[in-house]
Write a protein that holds these residues in place. Structure first.
Motif, PDB file in Angstrom:
ATOM      1  N   LEU A  93       0.883  -1.354  -0.028  1.00  0.00           N
ATOM      2  CA  LEU A  93       0.224   0.040  -0.007  1.00  0.00           C
ATOM      3  C   LEU A  93       0.806   1.225  -0.006  1.00  0.00           C
ATOM      4  O   LEU A  93       0.256   2.273  -0.363  1.00  0.00           O
ATOM      5  N   MET A  94       2.096   1.091   0.566  1.00  0.00           N
ATOM      6  CA  MET A  94       2.681   2.397   0.601  1.00  0.00           C
ATOM      7  C   MET A  94       3.644   2.836  -0.610  1.00  0.00           C
ATOM      8  O   MET A  94       4.251   3.758  -0.810  1.00  0.00           O
ATOM      9  N   MET A  95       3.383   1.921  -1.575  1.00  0.00           N
ATOM     10  CA  MET A  95       4.489   2.034  -2.800  1.00  0.00           C
ATOM     11  C   MET A  95       4.306   3.587  -3.611  1.00  0.00           C
ATOM     12  O   MET A  95       5.395   4.213  -3.795  1.00  0.00           O
ATOM     13  N   GLU A  96       3.184   4.012  -3.769  1.00  0.00           N
ATOM     14  CA  GLU A  96       3.247   5.428  -4.194  1.00  0.00           C
ATOM     15  C   GLU A  96       3.900   6.440  -3.524  1.00  0.00           C
ATOM     16  O   GLU A  96       4.580   7.234  -4.122  1.00  0.00           O
ATOM     17  N   HIS A  97       3.797   6.220  -2.116  1.00  0.00           N
ATOM     18  CA  HIS A  97       4.566   7.257  -1.444  1.00  0.00           C
ATOM     19  C   HIS A  97       6.189   7.206  -1.513  1.00  0.00           C
ATOM     20  O   HIS A  97       6.510   7.985  -0.909  1.00  0.00           O
ATOM     21  N   ILE A  98       6.673   5.855  -1.714  1.00  0.00           N
ATOM     22  CA  ILE A  98       7.948   5.824  -1.909  1.00  0.00           C
ATOM     23  C   ILE A  98       8.448   6.717  -2.936  1.00  0.00           C
ATOM     24  O   ILE A  98       9.263   7.435  -3.032  1.00  0.00           O
ATOM     25  N   GLY A  99       7.421   6.648  -3.909  1.00  0.00           N
ATOM     26  CA  GLY A  99       7.867   7.368  -5.168  1.00  0.00           C
ATOM     27  C   GLY A  99       7.750   8.893  -4.824  1.00  0.00           C
ATOM     28  O   GLY A  99       8.541   9.808  -5.414  1.00  0.00           O
ATOM     29  N   TYR A 100       6.663   9.361  -4.221  1.00  0.00           N
ATOM     30  CA  TYR A 100       6.569  10.788  -3.456  1.00  0.00           C
ATOM     31  C   TYR A 100       7.817  10.976  -3.024  1.00  0.00           C
ATOM     32  O   TYR A 100       8.082  12.240  -2.963  1.00  0.00           O
ATOM     33  N   ALA A 101       8.255  10.341  -2.116  1.00  0.00           N
ATOM     34  CA  ALA A 101       9.488  10.669  -1.346  1.00  0.00           C
ATOM     35  C   ALA A 101      10.788  10.790  -2.086  1.00  0.00           C
ATOM     36  O   ALA A 101      11.624  11.733  -1.830  1.00  0.00           O
ATOM     37  N   ILE A 102      10.840  10.076  -3.198  1.00  0.00           N
ATOM     38  CA  ILE A 102      11.844   9.885  -4.102  1.00  0.00           C
ATOM     39  C   ILE A 102      11.876  11.324  -4.913  1.00  0.00           C
ATOM     40  O   ILE A 102      12.607  12.225  -4.997  1.00  0.00           O
ATOM     41  N   LEU A 131      12.231  -7.908  -1.813  1.00  0.00           N
ATOM     42  CA  LEU A 131      13.350  -7.127  -2.176  1.00  0.00           C
ATOM     43  C   LEU A 131      13.224  -6.201  -3.352  1.00  0.00           C
ATOM     44  O   LEU A 131      13.648  -5.307  -3.555  1.00  0.00           O
ATOM     45  N   MET A 132      12.635  -7.202  -4.539  1.00  0.00           N
ATOM     46  CA  MET A 132      12.372  -6.249  -5.845  1.00  0.00           C
ATOM     47  C   MET A 132      11.458  -5.224  -5.686  1.00  0.00           C
ATOM     48  O   MET A 132      11.198  -4.450  -6.172  1.00  0.00           O
ATOM     49  N   GLN A 133      10.365  -5.494  -4.765  1.00  0.00           N
ATOM     50  CA  GLN A 133       9.394  -4.457  -4.467  1.00  0.00           C
ATOM     51  C   GLN A 133       9.905  -3.531  -3.999  1.00  0.00           C
ATOM     52  O   GLN A 133       9.682  -2.387  -4.353  1.00  0.00           O
ATOM     53  N   ALA A 134      10.869  -3.388  -2.904  1.00  0.00           N
ATOM     54  CA  ALA A 134      11.543  -2.513  -2.380  1.00  0.00           C
ATOM     55  C   ALA A 134      12.414  -1.414  -3.598  1.00  0.00           C
ATOM     56  O   ALA A 134      12.392  -0.337  -3.368  1.00  0.00           O
ATOM     57  N   ARG A 135      12.927  -2.199  -4.434  1.00  0.00           N
ATOM     58  CA  ARG A 135      13.605  -1.562  -5.288  1.00  0.00           C
ATOM     59  C   ARG A 135      12.754  -1.073  -6.765  1.00  0.00           C
ATOM     60  O   ARG A 135      13.110   0.238  -6.833  1.00  0.00           O
ATOM     61  N   TRP A 136      11.660  -1.797  -6.928  1.00  0.00           N
ATOM     62  CA  TRP A 136      11.243  -1.413  -8.288  1.00  0.00           C
ATOM     63  C   TRP A 136       9.616  -0.904  -7.841  1.00  0.00           C
ATOM     64  O   TRP A 136       8.783  -0.681  -8.847  1.00  0.00           O
ATOM     65  N   GLY A 137       9.180  -1.054  -6.729  1.00  0.00           N
ATOM     66  CA  GLY A 137       7.754  -1.264  -6.439  1.00  0.00           C
ATOM     67  C   GLY A 137       6.838   0.192  -6.848  1.00  0.00           C
ATOM     68  O   GLY A 137       5.705   0.084  -7.225  1.00  0.00           O
ATOM     69  N   SER A 138       7.443   1.211  -6.529  1.00  0.00           N
ATOM     70  CA  SER A 138       6.753   2.538  -7.059  1.00  0.00           C
ATOM     71  C   SER A 138       7.077   2.732  -8.636  1.00  0.00           C
ATOM     72  O   SER A 138       8.047   2.341  -9.135  1.00  0.00           O
ATOM     73  N   HIS A 139       6.188   3.260  -9.171  1.00  0.00           N
ATOM     74  CA  HIS A 139       6.062   3.498 -10.573  1.00  0.00           C
ATOM     75  C   HIS A 139       7.194   4.482 -11.008  1.00  0.00           C
ATOM     76  O   HIS A 139       7.703   5.313 -10.364  1.00  0.00           O
ATOM     77  N   GLY A 140       7.679   4.352 -12.229  1.00  0.00           N
ATOM     78  CA  GLY A 140       8.677   5.544 -12.758  1.00  0.00           C
ATOM     79  C   GLY A 140      10.212   4.721 -12.298  1.00  0.00           C
ATOM     80  O   GLY A 140      10.475   3.678 -11.854  1.00  0.00           O
ATOM     81  N   ASP A 141      11.174   5.586 -13.127  1.00  0.00           N
ATOM     82  CA  ASP A 141      12.439   5.152 -12.604  1.00  0.00           C
ATOM     83  C   ASP A 141      13.094   6.261 -11.626  1.00  0.00           C
ATOM     84  O   ASP A 141      12.933   7.061 -11.400  1.00  0.00           O
ATOM     85  N   TYR A 142      13.920   5.229 -10.667  1.00  0.00           N
ATOM     86  CA  TYR A 142      14.455   5.846  -9.741  1.00  0.00           C
ATOM     87  C   TYR A 142      15.618   5.011  -8.989  1.00  0.00           C
ATOM     88  O   TYR A 142      15.774   3.840  -9.402  1.00  0.00           O
ATOM     89  N   ASP A 143      16.321   5.583  -8.018  1.00  0.00           N
ATOM     90  CA  ASP A 143      17.323   4.758  -7.348  1.00  0.00           C
ATOM     91  C   ASP A 143      17.134   4.940  -6.044  1.00  0.00           C
ATOM     92  O   ASP A 143      16.753   6.063  -5.545  1.00  0.00           O
TER      93      ASP A 143
END
Lengths: 387, 78, 288
Positions: A93-102, A131-143
């Protein structure tokens, strides 16, 4: 900067990994947690809720994990150091907000105490499958940065690293525990605050009229403004220009995403932490992390006793992945054995980084338990065979 | 000398999108649409009877585009 | 005609004008009402943070010269709660649309009322999802035509003041953007309440909602508001239902901020619980 006295429970303790993670956060200066109950992570927030009134901070139990993962970012912009704690379904459920923080470069920490999945899966049993979710879970490209402790002591130690990285790079840091580590009780030594180094927030000292929200910065990490100081800054999850204003152009997207990725890529060497033993003459190297590394340790001893030169790589940093190290090892060793409590996630990274001359042996486990020592031992024996 | 409340109406015509709220809701009815267009192609308001403006700023409150506002001054002699 | 500064120019990001809202959209009026209220209030420009979600009204954050946050869809309220908790001295205002706050963010809204975190929520209600092309929103009146209800919506809409009161809001008002002065006064009152205050702002969406429902221009919709709203301060929020073309009530419905806010309640409780603990101090914020 040294840790604050009031958050650090200096001494020798006997506590589980969840609790140690909480103590690590407190020592690192975390004074705000928003969370939602979910097994097997709840002990962390329970301890925080108990400790925080006398440390001086606040715990908020939110209506769901989505709220938790954005409330911490509000708290960060409000001036606090903050994190949220969850497990698989909540992490999803948190994935979108990982992207927001990025995108908004908000320093914060997401803790995922991994349990078996998909879906509700195995709420009380271990897994390393996010682990892959942590890396790629939010949409878009990021590190981003993900750390993986293998003991309660390391839950404390690495949590301080997690907060320091988040402030240093203005990035969300994923703290990837697993159920075994979270619920394992061991000795935890908490040092004196003077012996804990804390990375301060990179607040700008510039005056509002001289300040650009995402102005040029040597290390690609811009300075943060403080609210209420006249900066009147605008933060958005939209692609933005140097002023922070939305800019929907190819050029703006290119500049922003390139910087967001390279602020991590360029400093990878300072982020990657591994424990490496006996790599020089190893015939077989076992690469593992989290709880699996402790089972692998036994298998490595057994293999050595059987006369096989066995090396060890234990990842403390999962992301960014130590490509160079794996590549170097693959040029000498006969095989790399990768046990992990998932269907084979990190082994893909190993295959990507390694050269063709080295065999890569995946030792998957679908979760709910841990590997048997013999399973890893057998894989080492297999890897030692000359084809 | 008799003093009366007199206002001025100001325009930022390039922001105007021609909704007509100001023309409709001006209590003194001093505004009308222009016959020409602004850069974006909208008819914008013009003051037909600027001397009747009371500076109530109703136009400013109603303008969604911050393109018009009124200001009152107390000391204009008739 | 001599040109002077717009009276709100200190509070607007004028370098971003003209804004992206359509001709006749009421969001700009709502922003004027808010900024005028802010100028009259006891808050300085540095005391206030504005948080928006996603959508047309979500873009408000990008046009006001305040510390402002354009967050994710539906999540402006929890972001605002986190910010308020970390920095209790800051006045936190959420400014967003009804699709954002009441559909995807609906759960956060009712829980904000339960917690009574001291934030002001200004909800622009234009009766449809405008940014995405005019789909059914939680407040689209029954029988109204939208992009995803091409034959008319067959669901009953939310009555936002009723929900706000039920959730525990300490201040609930509804005005249309025709009622500029009442709206400004309501926002002025709302931002001075302690606890969760709520103002619903009915706005035209001439490009989508009014056009599809053959309601004429924005101006004719404004005149509809003028002729078909009944000002009923103190009315029961149950009666605040909005039908497709019937008159509806506006006014101030709830005004009682006597109950403790989240932080007040926490401090009052812990002050007693930890009265003997030397390490305990009343919580005043968690800035590093």
């Amino acid at each position: 900067m040294k840790a604050k006295l009031d958050g650090v429970l200096t001494g020798v303790h006997y506590m589980d990994g969840d609790q140690a993670a909480c103590e690590g956060a407190l020592a690192a200066g975390c004074r705000y947690i928003a969370g939602y109950p979910i097994t097997p992570s709840t002990e962390t927030v329970e301890r925080f809720a108990q400790r925080i009134p006398c440390v001086g901070g606040i715990f908020m139990q939110m209506e769901d994990e989505i709220a938790s993962s954005i409330a911490i970012q509000g708290a960060v912009w409000g001036g606090a150091k903050a994190m949220t704690v969850t497990s698989g379904p909540g992490f999803s459920l948190m994935m979108e907000h990982i992207g927001y923080a990025i995108m908004t470069e908000t320093p914060c920490v997401f803790v995922d105490v991994q349990r078996g999945g998909p879906s509700t899966g195995l709420p009380t049993m271990p897994s390393q499958s996010d682990l892959m979710q942590a890396r790629w879970g939010s949409h878009g490209d990021y590190d981003l940065i993900a750390l993986c402790p293998n003991s309660p002591q390391e839950c404390f130690d690495l949590m301080i690293c997690a907060f320091n990285f988040s402030e240093r790079f203005r990035i969300p840091v994923m703290f990837m525990m697993d159920e075994c580590i979270g619920h394992m009780t061991e000795k935890v030594v908490i040092p004196h605050p003077d012996d804990i180094e804390i990375t301060p927030r990179r607040y700008t000292a510039k005056r509002p009229q001289d300040y650009l929200l995402y102005g040029p910065c040597d290390d690609l990490v811009p300075e943060m403004p403080e609210i209420g100081k006249g900066y009147h800054f605008h933060i958005t999850g939209l692609t933005h220009d140097e002023r922070g204003y939305p800019d929907m152009t190819v050029d703006a997207q290119h500049r922003l995403i390139h910087r967001l990725i390279h602020k991590i890529k360029n400093y990878k060497n300072g982020i990657v932490m591994v424990e490496a033993d006996d790599l020089d003459n190893a015939e077989v190297v076992v690469l593992s992390f989290g709880i699996t590394s402790r089972i692998a340790d036994r298998a490595i001893i057994d293999a050595k006793n059987s006369g096989i030169k066995t090396g060890k790589i234990r990842l403390k940093t999962i992301w960014p992945f130590p490509d160079e190290l794996v590549k170097n090892v693959s040029q000498k060793a006969r095989a790399i054995v990768v046990p992990e409590i998932n269907a084979g996630q990190i082994v893909r990274e190993v295959e990507r980084a390694a050269t063709d001359r080295c065999r890569i042996i995946s030792v998957p486990h679908y979760g709910g338990g841990v590997h048997r020592v013999e399973t890893i031992y057998d894989a080492i024996i297999e890897g030692a065979k000359v084809e | 000398m008799k003093k009366r409340r007199v206002g001025m109406v100001y325009f930022e015509i390039e922001r105007c999108k021609g909704c007509g709220f100001c023309v409709e809701f001006c209590p003194s009815g001093i505004l009308r649409f222009s016959t020409t267009y602004n850069e974006k192609g909208y008819h914008y308001p013009v003051a037909e009877h600027p001397e009747k403006c009371t500076g109530c700023n109703n136009c400013g409150l109603y303008c969604p585009d911050y393109a018009i506002w009124g200001e009152a001054s107390e000391d204009n002699p008739e | 005609m001599s040109k002077e500064k717009h009276p709100l120019s200190d509070y607007l990001r004028e370098d971003r004008m003209p804004h992206m809202w359509c001709p006749g959209c009421g969001i700009g009026i709502a922003v004027s009402a808010f900024l005028n209220a802010l100028k009259q209030s006891r808050y300085g420009q540095d005391d206030v943070v504005l948080v928006s979600g996603i959508g047309c009204a979500g873009r408000v954050a990008g046009y006001v010269k305040l510390d402002s946050f354009h967050t994710t869809h539906g999540r402006a309220i929890p972001f605002a709660e986190g910010l308020k908790a970390a920095s209790p001295k800051t006045k936190v205002v959420v400014f967003s649309g009804e699709g954002d706050l009441m559909s995807i963010g609906g759960n956060h809204f009712i829980h904000a009322g339960r917690k009574n975190m001291s934030i002001t929520i200004l909800c622009v209600n234009n009766l449809n999802y405008a940014m995405t092309g005019g789909q059914v929103s939680p407040t689209t009146p029954a029988k109204a035509i939208t992009a995803t209800a091409p034959f008319g919506s067959f669901c009953q809409p939310f009555n936002l003041p009723f929900i706000a009161e039920a959730a525990g809001a300490v201040y609930v008002a509804r005005w249309t953007v025709f009622h500029v002065r009442q709206l400004q006064k309501a926002i002025l009152e709302a931002i001075h309440k302690k606890g969760m205050s709520f103002v619903e702002i009915i706005s035209p969406c001439p490009t989508l909602y009014e056009r599809r429902n053959q309601m004429g221009t924005a101006l004719s919709r404004m005149n509809f508001y003028r002729e078909n709203t009944v000002i009923k301060n103190g009315a029961s929020t149950k009666d605040a239902v909005m039908d497709l073309d019937k008159p509806f009530i506006v006014g101030k419905f709830v005004d009682d901020d006597s109950k403790l806010t989240y932080l007040e309640a926490m401090n009052e409780y812990y002050d007693t619980t930890f009265s003997c603990d030397a390490n305990y101090h009343t919580y005043t914020g968690s800035k590093i």
